[in-house]
Structure formats: C-alpha cells, structure tokens
Design a protein around this motif. Structure first.
Motif, PDB file in Angstrom:
ATOM      1  N   ALA A 148      -6.664  -6.389  -0.416  1.00 23.68           N
ATOM      2  CA  ALA A 148      -8.097  -6.341  -0.727  1.00 23.68           C
ATOM      3  C   ALA A 148      -8.652  -4.937  -0.497  1.00 23.68           C
ATOM      4  CB  ALA A 148      -8.848  -7.361   0.127  1.00 23.68           C
ATOM      5  N   LEU A 149      -8.228  -4.306   0.596  1.00 28.30           N
ATOM      6  CA  LEU A 149      -8.668  -2.934   0.881  1.00 28.30           C
ATOM      7  C   LEU A 149      -8.220  -1.997  -0.230  1.00 28.30           C
ATOM      8  CD1 LEU A 149      -8.325  -1.106   4.302  1.00 28.30           C
ATOM      9  CD2 LEU A 149      -7.511  -0.039   2.217  1.00 28.30           C
ATOM     10  N   GLN A 150      -6.962  -2.126  -0.653  1.00 31.34           N
ATOM     11  CA  GLN A 150      -6.429  -1.252  -1.693  1.00 31.34           C
ATOM     12  C   GLN A 150      -7.117  -1.498  -3.033  1.00 31.34           C
ATOM     13  OE1 GLN A 150      -2.389  -2.529  -1.203  1.00 31.34           O
ATOM     14  NE2 GLN A 150      -1.882  -0.911   0.272  1.00 31.34           N
ATOM     15  N   HIS A 164      -2.849   5.002   0.693  1.00 25.88           N
ATOM     16  CA  HIS A 164      -3.290   4.547  -0.633  1.00 25.88           C
ATOM     17  C   HIS A 164      -3.922   5.692  -1.424  1.00 25.88           C
ATOM     18  CE1 HIS A 164      -4.194   1.569  -3.596  1.00 25.88           C
ATOM     19  NE2 HIS A 164      -5.508   1.639  -3.437  1.00 25.88           N
ATOM     20  N   PHE A 165      -4.684   6.531  -0.743  1.00 26.33           N
ATOM     21  CA  PHE A 165      -5.301   7.693  -1.397  1.00 26.33           C
ATOM     22  C   PHE A 165      -4.233   8.593  -2.013  1.00 26.33           C
ATOM     23  CE2 PHE A 165      -6.347  12.199  -1.193  1.00 26.33           C
ATOM     24  CZ  PHE A 165      -7.541  12.269  -1.881  1.00 26.33           C
ATOM     25  N   TYR A 166      -3.187   8.876  -1.264  1.00 28.93           N
ATOM     26  CA  TYR A 166      -2.165   9.780  -1.780  1.00 28.93           C
ATOM     27  C   TYR A 166      -1.304   9.120  -2.849  1.00 28.93           C
ATOM     28  CZ  TYR A 166      -3.445  13.447   1.421  1.00 28.93           C
ATOM     29  OH  TYR A 166      -4.139  14.447   2.055  1.00 28.93           O
ATOM     30  N   ASN A 167      -1.098   7.802  -2.765  1.00 26.13           N
ATOM     31  CA  ASN A 167      -0.393   7.122  -3.846  1.00 26.13           C
ATOM     32  C   ASN A 167      -1.205   7.180  -5.140  1.00 26.13           C
ATOM     33  OD1 ASN A 167       2.176   6.177  -3.013  1.00 26.13           O
ATOM     34  ND2 ASN A 167       1.235   4.592  -1.775  1.00 26.13           N
ATOM     35  N   ALA A 168      -2.512   6.961  -5.027  1.00 28.81           N
ATOM     36  CA  ALA A 168      -3.368   7.037  -6.213  1.00 28.81           C
ATOM     37  C   ALA A 168      -3.414   8.463  -6.760  1.00 28.81           C
ATOM     38  CB  ALA A 168      -4.778   6.554  -5.867  1.00 28.81           C
ATOM     39  N   ASP A 186       3.179   0.610   1.778  1.00 32.39           N
ATOM     40  CA  ASP A 186       3.257   1.625   0.729  1.00 32.39           C
ATOM     41  C   ASP A 186       3.579   0.974  -0.610  1.00 32.39           C
ATOM     42  OD1 ASP A 186       3.574   4.526  -0.141  1.00 32.39           O
ATOM     43  OD2 ASP A 186       5.588   3.775  -0.568  1.00 32.39           O
ATOM     44  N   ARG A 187       4.503   0.048  -0.627  1.00 27.37           N
ATOM     45  CA  ARG A 187       4.863  -0.638  -1.870  1.00 27.37           C
ATOM     46  C   ARG A 187       3.714  -1.507  -2.370  1.00 27.37           C
ATOM     47  NH1 ARG A 187       9.916  -3.957  -0.668  1.00 27.37           N
ATOM     48  NH2 ARG A 187       9.621  -4.616  -2.832  1.00 27.37           N
ATOM     49  N   MET A 188       2.966  -2.121  -1.453  1.00 21.33           N
ATOM     50  CA  MET A 188       1.795  -2.895  -1.872  1.00 21.33           C
ATOM     51  C   MET A 188       0.762  -1.992  -2.520  1.00 21.33           C
ATOM     52  SD  MET A 188       1.063  -5.903   0.930  1.00 21.33           S
ATOM     53  CE  MET A 188       1.523  -5.074   2.446  1.00 21.33           C
ATOM     54  N   SER A 189       0.622  -0.784  -1.989  1.00 20.93           N
ATOM     55  CA  SER A 189      -0.288   0.194  -2.583  1.00 20.93           C
ATOM     56  C   SER A 189       0.134   0.526  -4.011  1.00 20.93           C
ATOM     57  CB  SER A 189      -0.304   1.466  -1.719  1.00 20.93           C
ATOM     58  OG  SER A 189      -0.952   2.521  -2.382  1.00 20.93           O
ATOM     59  N   ILE A 190       1.403   0.787  -4.202  1.00 18.10           N
ATOM     60  CA  ILE A 190       1.904   1.109  -5.536  1.00 18.10           C
ATOM     61  C   ILE A 190       1.747  -0.081  -6.476  1.00 18.10           C
ATOM     62  CG2 ILE A 190       3.972   1.741  -6.849  1.00 18.10           C
ATOM     63  CD1 ILE A 190       4.888   3.264  -4.292  1.00 18.10           C
ATOM     64  N   MET A 191       2.016  -1.283  -5.967  1.00 14.29           N
ATOM     65  CA  MET A 191       1.833  -2.473  -6.784  1.00 14.29           C
ATOM     66  C   MET A 191       0.367  -2.647  -7.172  1.00 14.29           C
ATOM     67  SD  MET A 191       4.750  -3.808  -7.411  1.00 14.29           S
ATOM     68  CE  MET A 191       4.000  -5.191  -8.269  1.00 14.29           C
ATOM     69  N   SER A 192      -0.556  -2.333  -6.263  1.00  9.34           N
ATOM     70  CA  SER A 192      -1.986  -2.437  -6.575  1.00  9.34           C
ATOM     71  C   SER A 192      -2.376  -1.443  -7.666  1.00  9.34           C
ATOM     72  CB  SER A 192      -2.819  -2.205  -5.313  1.00  9.34           C
ATOM     73  OG  SER A 192      -2.641  -3.278  -4.392  1.00  9.34           O
ATOM     74  N   VAL A 206      -1.091  -2.972 -10.886  1.00  2.30           N
ATOM     75  CA  VAL A 206      -1.942  -4.089 -11.283  1.00  2.30           C
ATOM     76  C   VAL A 206      -3.218  -3.579 -11.944  1.00  2.30           C
ATOM     77  CG1 VAL A 206      -3.444  -5.908 -10.369  1.00  2.30           C
ATOM     78  CG2 VAL A 206      -1.056  -5.793  -9.648  1.00  2.30           C
ATOM     79  N   GLU A 207      -3.864  -2.592 -11.325  1.00  2.00           N
ATOM     80  CA  GLU A 207      -5.112  -2.074 -11.874  1.00  2.00           C
ATOM     81  C   GLU A 207      -4.875  -1.389 -13.223  1.00  2.00           C
ATOM     82  OE1 GLU A 207      -9.161  -0.984 -12.274  1.00  2.00           O
ATOM     83  OE2 GLU A 207      -8.045  -2.613 -11.325  1.00  2.00           O
ATOM     84  N   ALA A 208      -3.814  -0.602 -13.326  1.00  2.00           N
ATOM     85  CA  ALA A 208      -3.523   0.084 -14.583  1.00  2.00           C
ATOM     86  C   ALA A 208      -3.232  -0.917 -15.696  1.00  2.00           C
ATOM     87  CB  ALA A 208      -2.349   1.040 -14.401  1.00  2.00           C
TER      88      ALA A 208
END
Length: 226
Positions: A19-21, A47-51, A132-138, A141-143
């Motif tokens: 939810a945070l991501q 998450h910021f750096y993954n984005a 980290d993987r959840m961040s990438i998955m988020s 998902v958004e893309a």
C-alpha cells in the motif's frame, strides 16, 4: 530468538508495504530521495530509487537520443542501483534488530553477527530483498495498469495488458505471502536471514580493474622527451 515475555513486535505486513509503495507511485516521485531514520523510511527510500531506476532504464533505451544523453542515463542507473542496494541492507538491519536476530553492536559493520536460536533454518533470500522485489512488482503493476487505459491502442492491446496485469498482481500477492511467512517464522524462531553486504565492486575505484587502470594511467609520469 525473542523471549516469549517480550511484547509483540510491530512489524509491517506485506499488505502495508505494498500500500505504501502503491500510494507513492500514485502521488508521483518527489524531487529528492526521502530522509530515512526508521524502517518505513528506508522502505520508501528503496522504492524511490527503484522508481528512479525504472525511469532511467526507459530513457536509456531511446534510439534517437544523443550518445551523451545515454551515457548520463547509464551513470544515473549506476548511482541509483547502488543507493537501492544500500537501502535493502538498511531494511534488513532494522528488521533483524526488531526480530532480535542480530547482535546490535555489529549492525553497520561489514559482517553483522546473527543471533538465531538452535534449529532455525537459514532463508537464502533476505526480507529486505523481498521488499525490494515487491517494490519492483508495484512498478510493473502500475506501468501495466496504465497500458490498459491507453486510448491510442486497439482493444487487443488493452486486453493483453489486462491479462498481464492480473498475473502481476497475483505474483506480487504471492511474494507478499512469502514475506509475511518469513517474518512469522523468524519471530517464532523457526527461520532467520542475514544482512548480506553487496560489495558492488564496479563502484569501488580500488576494486574495479577498469577504474584502477584509469587511475594508474592518470597518475603515471609522462615519458620524457628525447
């Protein structure tokens, strides 16, 4: 292993992290990385750096950009990836400290000492890596969600992306379940993980052979002229 007399430890669930991501992506990236002084802060930094990496990776694949622009993208990718990995290590340190599975005096050192109980299994992937993987998955998902909303493509494109979006959401949910299970098992003394230092050699001018050669060439005396 934490004592049974201790108060329950408030650890974030996968649902809370996702939810945070998700909200962070909906609001848009800030101009600079968040300031972190706690676990959720470092999750936000990761998450910021993954984005940021995601955006630079897209730009680096342009076919009509100037070479200098692509070089700038690649160097930004390198910086962001290092910062992303640093954040993973901090997430692991906070989680292991909360779980009582690391010697507090060794946190921040190159080799943090684990304090797991007897019989606990070692999980090969750390909880921080799963975040980290959840961040990438988020990000995926958004893309993909945005692809399903495009008006400049045909219905087949939107339908294919809708199917992929459902699969990505399922993959993220499954990963979240594994994260929750690892924390539950670690809290109960059945499992543990470690802080693994990434030691990114390509970023270290003392360890990257190409950088060592560059430095050696730059400092070597010029041959004297006859």
């Amino acid at each position: 292993m934490p004592s049974s007399a201790q108060a329950p430890i408030a650890l974030p669930t996968a649902r809370e992290i996702i939810a945070l991501q998700t909200v962070a992506l909906e609001l848009g990236l800030p101009a600079t990385a968040p300031v972190a002084d706690d676990l959720l802060g470092w999750i936000s930094v990761n998450h910021f750096y993954n984005a940021s990496l995601w955006g630079e990776e897209d730009l680096a694949r342009r076919q009509q950009a100037q070479d200098a622009d692509i070089v700038a993208n690649k160097r930004a990718i390198d910086r962001f990836n290092q910062a992303r990995n640093d954040a993973i290590e901090r997430i692991d340190e906070f989680l292991l400290s909360a779980l009582g599975l690391v010697d507090a005096a060794s946190i921040g050192s190159p080799t943090p000492r684990s304090t797991q109980g007897p019989g606990a299994r070692l999980n090969s992937e750390t909880a921080g890596s799963m975040v980290d993987r959840m961040s990438i998955m988020s990000l995926k998902v958004e893309a993909m969600r945005l692809q399903t909303l495009r008006s400049d493509v045909d219905e087949e494109h939107r339908a294919v992306c809708s199917e992929r979006l459902a699969r990505l959401r399922q993959q993220r949910s499954d990963l979240g379940d594994c994260f929750d299970a690892l924390l539950a098992d670690s809290l109960a003394g059945r499992a543990y993980f470690k802080v693994y230092r990434q030691f990114k050699m390509y970023n270290d001018p003392r360890l990257n052979p190409a950088l060592v050669m560059e430095q050696s060439t730059a400092t070597s005396p010029s041959p004297s002229k006859a």
